[in-house]
Design a protein around this motif. Structure first.
Motif, short mmCIF file in Angstrom:
data_model
loop_
_atom_site.label_atom_id
_atom_site.label_comp_id
_atom_site.label_asym_id
_atom_site.label_seq_id
_atom_site.Cartn_x
_atom_site.Cartn_y
_atom_site.Cartn_z
N LEU A 50 -12.27 1.16 2.99
CA LEU A 50 -12.14 0.54 1.67
C LEU A 50 -11.85 -0.95 1.80
O LEU A 50 -10.85 -1.33 2.40
N ILE A 101 -16.37 0.62 -1.12
CA ILE A 101 -15.94 1.68 -0.22
C ILE A 101 -17.11 2.31 0.51
O ILE A 101 -18.23 2.39 -0.01
N LEU A 105 -8.24 0.32 5.43
CA LEU A 105 -8.14 -0.42 4.18
C LEU A 105 -7.95 -1.90 4.50
O LEU A 105 -7.06 -2.26 5.27
N PHE A 149 -3.56 5.59 7.96
CA PHE A 149 -4.13 4.37 7.41
C PHE A 149 -4.01 3.23 8.41
O PHE A 149 -2.95 3.05 9.02
N THR A 187 -8.29 6.53 7.30
CA THR A 187 -8.71 5.53 6.32
C THR A 187 -8.44 4.13 6.86
O THR A 187 -7.37 3.86 7.40
N ILE A 243 0.83 -1.20 0.00
CA ILE A 243 0.00 0.00 0.00
C ILE A 243 0.87 1.26 0.00
O ILE A 243 0.58 2.23 -0.70
N LEU A 279 -10.92 -3.98 -0.56
CA LEU A 279 -10.42 -4.16 -1.92
C LEU A 279 -11.15 -5.25 -2.69
O LEU A 279 -10.88 -5.45 -3.89
N LEU A 295 -10.92 6.57 -3.35
CA LEU A 295 -9.85 6.75 -2.37
C LEU A 295 -8.79 7.70 -2.92
O LEU A 295 -8.36 8.64 -2.24
#
Length: 214
Positions: A155, A161, A128, A79, A126, A19, A157, A191
């Motif tokens: 989010l 989202i 993820l 994150f 965020t 990421i 993947l 994002l």
């Protein structure tokens, strides 16, 4: 690629690195992408952050293993990276986000050239994940958390989202706490647009450095 790694800590670090590399390649070059703990002038500290986007104009205190101490005024976004998320795991994530939002800057002064939509001293949060529960289950759980613990962006993947419906990252289109997009591709695009809105500005912050040493 990371599934080949059997050790959970090793695969987790590899996922965070993937990421980080993605963000470096795609975001405006106004921020450093680091990991570490955010501190403020009152001596308070956040929990360990997987990824922190921080202003390149700000100093930081680097330590070993890429874990830095980051001044609150320099942090733009954080994150939390997870392999898999269920509603029950969001409680710990919320406490992590709260630890960031409870930090305070020495001043609210400064200047910004670019988008004025995002609050000057607010740190974007965020979450993820590479997989997890259906978005409707996650959305229900997020809405039940304290306001301080709710991420701005969630989010998945593999699913899509969730974006906090405050009129900051997106215009209001409903009365729901989060706006949902059931597409991983749209989620990734949203994002990047959101991060570009927050990081693609020239930001100057007024900081009273004496408060950090008094």
């Amino acid at each position: 690629m990371t599934r080949v790694l059997g050790h959970s800590a090793t695969s987790g670090s590899a996922r965070e690195r993937l990421i980080q590399d993605f963000l470096v390649a795609h975001l405006p070059e106004m921020t450093n992408i680091v990991s570490g703990i955010i501190i403020d002038s009152k001596g308070s500290r956040s929990k360990q952050q997987d990824i922190v986007l921080m202003l390149k104009s700000m100093p930081r205190l680097p330590f070993t293993s890429d874990h830095d101490l980051i001044f609150q005024e320099g942090a733009i976004a954080v994150f939390e990276i997870k392999t898999d998320i269920r509603p029950s795991t969001l409680n710990d994530i919320a406490r992590n986000i709260e630890s960031v939002r409870k930090l305070s800057p020495t001043s609210l002064g400064g200047a910004r050239i670019g988008s004025q939509k995002w609050p000057h001293a607010r740190i974007l949060s965020t979450v993820l994940t590479y997989g997890g529960s259906p978005l409707n289950s996650i959305q229900k759980k997020l809405s039940s958390l304290s306001a301080l613990g709710q991420p701005d962006i969630y989010l998945d993947l593999t699913k899509g989202i969730l974006i906090k419906n405050e009129g900051l990252l997106l215009d209001h289109t409903s009365h729901e706490p989060y706006l949902r997009f059931d597409s991983p591709a749209i989620g990734l695009a949203r994002l990047l647009v959101s991060l570009s809105t927050v990081t693609g500005n020239l930001i100057l912050r007024d900081i009273n450095w004496e408060e950090y040493i008094s």
